[in-house]
Design a protein around this motif. Structure first.
Motif, PDB file in Angstrom:
ATOM      1  N   GLN A  33      42.518  44.652  42.049  1.00  0.00           N
ATOM      2  CA  GLN A  33      41.919  44.844  43.466  1.00  0.00           C
ATOM      3  C   GLN A  33      42.373  43.606  44.255  1.00  0.00           C
ATOM      4  O   GLN A  33      42.383  42.462  43.909  1.00  0.00           O
ATOM      5  CB  GLN A  33      40.721  45.416  43.589  1.00  0.00           C
ATOM      6  CG  GLN A  33      40.333  46.555  42.873  1.00  0.00           C
ATOM      7  CD  GLN A  33      41.237  47.841  43.195  1.00  0.00           C
ATOM      8  OE1 GLN A  33      41.692  48.027  44.169  1.00  0.00           O
ATOM      9  NE2 GLN A  33      41.870  48.423  41.949  1.00  0.00           N
ATOM     10  N   ARG A  38      37.374  42.183  45.138  1.00  0.00           N
ATOM     11  CA  ARG A  38      36.586  42.168  43.810  1.00  0.00           C
ATOM     12  C   ARG A  38      35.256  41.824  43.600  1.00  0.00           C
ATOM     13  O   ARG A  38      34.415  42.284  42.771  1.00  0.00           O
ATOM     14  CB  ARG A  38      37.631  41.116  43.189  1.00  0.00           C
ATOM     15  CG  ARG A  38      38.763  41.226  42.886  1.00  0.00           C
ATOM     16  CD  ARG A  38      39.667  40.304  41.997  1.00  0.00           C
ATOM     17  NE  ARG A  38      41.128  40.364  42.479  1.00  0.00           N
ATOM     18  CZ  ARG A  38      41.812  39.252  42.443  1.00  0.00           C
ATOM     19  NH1 ARG A  38      41.544  38.215  42.185  1.00  0.00           N
ATOM     20  NH2 ARG A  38      43.159  39.594  42.884  1.00  0.00           N
ATOM     21  N   ALA A  77      37.856  51.403  44.746  1.00  0.00           N
ATOM     22  CA  ALA A  77      38.472  50.672  46.113  1.00  0.00           C
ATOM     23  C   ALA A  77      39.483  51.518  46.767  1.00  0.00           C
ATOM     24  O   ALA A  77      40.468  51.921  46.173  1.00  0.00           O
ATOM     25  CB  ALA A  77      38.740  49.259  45.678  1.00  0.00           C
TER      26      ALA A  77
END
Length: 139
Positions: A33, A38, A77
């Motif tokens: 990500q 993160r 995400a």
């Protein structure tokens, strides 16, 4: 059609969110990500872990998942939010506390750039653990 410049996969939507390589662990998922997301994902992971210490971590539906007799909660995400997927009943059970969030059946959007309510996540996960325990007792 839009073609990902990294993996070459084609998608109907331009800039389609996807994984070029399927993650095998939550660590791999988080590492893939954007750098600014993160720490948020790691904090959500730690919050879920504290609320469900007996749950097993896995990847399911290409998302980090905590499993304890069933999938308790997934999270993922996206470009503008982190999705939390604790199941269908949660959004009605916690409706008052979720009033400021975009929700759909079993899904909650935590907008990036806004504070994350980790206490709410804890309460949701604990409720899910209790629901799963009740379900297991009736089997």
């Amino acid at each position: 059609m839009w073609k990902c410049p990294k993996c070459g996969r084609e998608f109907k939507n331009t800039e389609q969110d996807h994984f070029c390589v399927k993650p095998n662990s939550i660590d791999e998922y988080i590492a893939a990500q954007p750098e600014d997301v993160r720490p948020l994902l790691q904090s959500i992971r730690e919050t879920i872990r504290a609320a469900a210490p007996e749950a097993t971590e896995k990847i399911s539906w290409q998302m980090p998942t905590f499993w304890q007799g069933e999938n308790l909660v997934h999270f993922a995400a996206f470009k503008k939010h982190i999705g939390l997927y604790p199941g269908g009943e949660v959004t009605s059970k916690f409706a008052e506390r979720l009033a400021g969030y975009k929700t759909s059946k079993g899904a909650i959007q935590l907008l990036l750039g806004k504070p994350i309510d980790y206490e709410l996540i804890t309460d949701i996960v604990r409720w899910r653990v209790n629901q799963e325990a009740k379900r297991s007792d009736t089997l």
